[in-house]
Every structure is written in C-alpha cells, then in structure tokens.
Scaffold this motif. Structure first.
Motif, PDB file in Angstrom:
ATOM      1  N   GLN A  39       0.839  -1.186   0.000  1.00 13.67           N
ATOM      2  CA  GLN A  39       0.000   0.000   0.000  1.00 13.67           C
ATOM      3  C   GLN A  39       0.876   1.240   0.000  1.00 13.67           C
ATOM      4  O   GLN A  39       1.641   1.468   0.941  1.00 13.67           O
ATOM      5  N   ALA A  40       0.737   2.013  -1.059  1.00 11.68           N
ATOM      6  CA  ALA A  40       1.448   3.288  -1.162  1.00 11.68           C
ATOM      7  C   ALA A  40       0.547   4.390  -0.625  1.00 11.68           C
ATOM      8  O   ALA A  40      -0.691   4.242  -0.620  1.00 11.68           O
ATOM      9  N   GLU A  88       8.117   3.485  -8.096  1.00 16.25           N
ATOM     10  CA  GLU A  88       6.710   3.155  -7.891  1.00 16.25           C
ATOM     11  C   GLU A  88       6.497   1.905  -7.046  1.00 16.25           C
ATOM     12  O   GLU A  88       5.359   1.559  -6.719  1.00 16.25           O
ATOM     13  N   ASP A  89       7.570   1.224  -6.698  1.00 20.03           N
ATOM     14  CA  ASP A  89       7.468   0.097  -5.767  1.00 20.03           C
ATOM     15  C   ASP A  89       7.470   0.566  -4.314  1.00 20.03           C
ATOM     16  O   ASP A  89       7.275  -0.242  -3.401  1.00 20.03           O
ATOM     17  N   THR A  90       7.689   1.848  -4.101  1.00 24.57           N
ATOM     18  CA  THR A  90       7.681   2.386  -2.746  1.00 24.57           C
ATOM     19  C   THR A  90       6.310   2.201  -2.103  1.00 24.57           C
ATOM     20  O   THR A  90       5.298   2.618  -2.664  1.00 24.57           O
ATOM     21  N   ALA A  91       6.283   1.551  -0.957  1.00 19.95           N
ATOM     22  CA  ALA A  91       5.029   1.241  -0.278  1.00 19.95           C
ATOM     23  C   ALA A  91       5.341   0.544   1.042  1.00 19.95           C
ATOM     24  O   ALA A  91       6.485   0.156   1.306  1.00 19.95           O
ATOM     25  N   VAL A  92       4.288   0.393   1.833  1.00 16.88           N
ATOM     26  CA  VAL A  92       4.366  -0.519   2.969  1.00 16.88           C
ATOM     27  C   VAL A  92       3.937  -1.896   2.463  1.00 16.88           C
ATOM     28  O   VAL A  92       2.882  -2.027   1.830  1.00 16.88           O
ATOM     29  N   GLU A  98      -5.030 -15.601   4.716  1.00 10.98           N
ATOM     30  CA  GLU A  98      -6.475 -15.562   4.990  1.00 10.98           C
ATOM     31  C   GLU A  98      -6.836 -14.223   5.648  1.00 10.98           C
ATOM     32  O   GLU A  98      -6.600 -13.172   5.085  1.00 10.98           O
ATOM     33  N   LYS A  99      -7.381 -14.261   6.861  1.00 11.44           N
ATOM     34  CA  LYS A  99      -7.818 -13.035   7.532  1.00 11.44           C
ATOM     35  C   LYS A  99      -6.710 -12.385   8.363  1.00 11.44           C
ATOM     36  O   LYS A  99      -6.924 -11.344   8.973  1.00 11.44           O
ATOM     37  N   TYR A 100      -5.528 -12.981   8.347  1.00 10.21           N
ATOM     38  CA  TYR A 100      -4.452 -12.505   9.199  1.00 10.21           C
ATOM     39  C   TYR A 100      -3.491 -11.607   8.407  1.00 10.21           C
ATOM     40  O   TYR A 100      -3.169 -11.888   7.251  1.00 10.21           O
ATOM     41  N   TRP A 101      -3.037 -10.552   9.073  1.00  5.33           N
ATOM     42  CA  TRP A 101      -2.120  -9.602   8.462  1.00  5.33           C
ATOM     43  C   TRP A 101      -0.955  -9.325   9.407  1.00  5.33           C
ATOM     44  O   TRP A 101      -1.117  -9.281  10.636  1.00  5.33           O
ATOM     45  N   GLY A 102       0.210  -9.090   8.801  1.00  4.87           N
ATOM     46  CA  GLY A 102       1.335  -8.609   9.578  1.00  4.87           C
ATOM     47  C   GLY A 102       1.246  -7.106   9.767  1.00  4.87           C
ATOM     48  O   GLY A 102       0.303  -6.454   9.302  1.00  4.87           O
ATOM     49  N   GLN A 103       2.252  -6.556  10.448  1.00  3.52           N
ATOM     50  CA  GLN A 103       2.229  -5.134  10.762  1.00  3.52           C
ATOM     51  C   GLN A 103       2.756  -4.278   9.621  1.00  3.52           C
ATOM     52  O   GLN A 103       2.566  -3.057   9.625  1.00  3.52           O
ATOM     53  N   GLY A 104       3.410  -4.892   8.668  1.00  5.83           N
ATOM     54  CA  GLY A 104       3.923  -4.168   7.516  1.00  5.83           C
ATOM     55  C   GLY A 104       5.375  -3.770   7.672  1.00  5.83           C
ATOM     56  O   GLY A 104       5.862  -3.569   8.794  1.00  5.83           O
ATOM     57  N   THR A 105       6.053  -3.638   6.532  1.00  5.54           N
ATOM     58  CA  THR A 105       7.433  -3.171   6.515  1.00  5.54           C
ATOM     59  C   THR A 105       7.579  -2.181   5.362  1.00  5.54           C
ATOM     60  O   THR A 105       7.087  -2.420   4.259  1.00  5.54           O
ATOM     61  N   GLN A 106       8.241  -1.066   5.640  1.00  4.74           N
ATOM     62  CA  GLN A 106       8.348   0.017   4.663  1.00  4.74           C
ATOM     63  C   GLN A 106       9.457  -0.280   3.668  1.00  4.74           C
ATOM     64  O   GLN A 106      10.591  -0.605   4.048  1.00  4.74           O
ATOM     65  N   VAL A 107       9.135  -0.121   2.399  1.00  5.64           N
ATOM     66  CA  VAL A 107      10.127  -0.185   1.319  1.00  5.64           C
ATOM     67  C   VAL A 107      10.109   1.163   0.607  1.00  5.64           C
ATOM     68  O   VAL A 107       9.054   1.607   0.141  1.00  5.64           O
ATOM     69  N   THR A 108      11.265   1.792   0.545  1.00 10.91           N
ATOM     70  CA  THR A 108      11.394   3.082  -0.121  1.00 10.91           C
ATOM     71  C   THR A 108      12.454   2.973  -1.198  1.00 10.91           C
ATOM     72  O   THR A 108      13.604   2.600  -0.904  1.00 10.91           O
ATOM     73  N   VAL A 109      12.068   3.275  -2.420  1.00 10.81           N
ATOM     74  CA  VAL A 109      12.995   3.228  -3.554  1.00 10.81           C
ATOM     75  C   VAL A 109      13.242   4.662  -4.005  1.00 10.81           C
ATOM     76  O   VAL A 109      12.347   5.329  -4.532  1.00 10.81           O
ATOM     77  N   SER A 110      14.456   5.117  -3.759  1.00  9.69           N
ATOM     78  CA  SER A 110      14.758   6.506  -4.046  1.00  9.69           C
ATOM     79  C   SER A 110      16.261   6.696  -4.188  1.00  9.69           C
ATOM     80  O   SER A 110      17.050   6.011  -3.529  1.00  9.69           O
TER      81      SER A 110
END
Length: 111
Positions: A39-40, A88-92, A98-110
C-alpha cells in the motif's frame, strides 16, 4: 498464537534489490497460502504475490519478471525477492494469510 512478522524493508536505490521475510506461526504456515500486498500513500492496498501450500505461485503483472515469492517450510517463512526496484514500488508491504495480516514493513525506492 497467530502471528505474521515481516522484516527486510528499507531504503534502496532504483535498480536495486531487497528481500522481504515474513515469519509465520506454524498454525498459519501449514494451513494457508501466504501472500504479499502493498500500500502506497493515497492508494488502496494491492496484491503483489502469493504462494500456495503446495508451492504454486501467482505474481501481479506489475511486478512480474522482477519479484519472486518463495516459502521455506523448515523455517515457517515466506520471502519476497524484489529486483530491479522502481520508485513506484515504494510502499508498505504486508504479509497476509487468509484473515491474518502482519504489521507491515516500509520499502522506499529513491536515489
């Protein structure tokens, strides 16, 4: 306890590579397909890649040929190898089962 824990995000220059990891609790890993979403800012969460319990993979057209997904059954871990990264790949990036999600990790391409 159900857990999905991502790691491996960071800052990388365009054209570079990163490998994301998602460590899953055994109860999740053995039963479900595992997927990556991203998700950006200002955008909806979108599908990136998925690997089934049997190892069959699906990759979004937007990253096909650059990203690969794999799972290590011995480590209860799923990986997302990202090559030839673009701004444009920059996002969390989120790990999903299934219904389970992790907390996310930030990827920044710059540069």
């Amino acid at each position: 306890q159900v857990q999905l824990v991502e790691s491996g995000g960071g800052l990388v220059q365009p054209g570079g590579s990163l490998r994301l990891s998602c460590a899953a609790s055994r109860s999740i890993f053995s039963l479900y397909a595992l997927a990556w979403y991203r998700q950006a800012p200002g955008n909806q969460r979108e599908f990136v890649a998925r690997v089934g319990v049997g190892g069959i993979t699906n990759i979004a057209d937007s990253v096909k040929g650059r990203f690969t997904i794999s799972r290590d059954n011995a480590k209860n871990t799923v990986y997302l190898q990202m090559n030839k990264l673009k701004s444009e790949d920059t996002a969390v990036y989120y790990c999903n089962a299934e219904k389970y999600w992790g907390q996310g990790t930030q990827v920044t391409v710059s540069s």
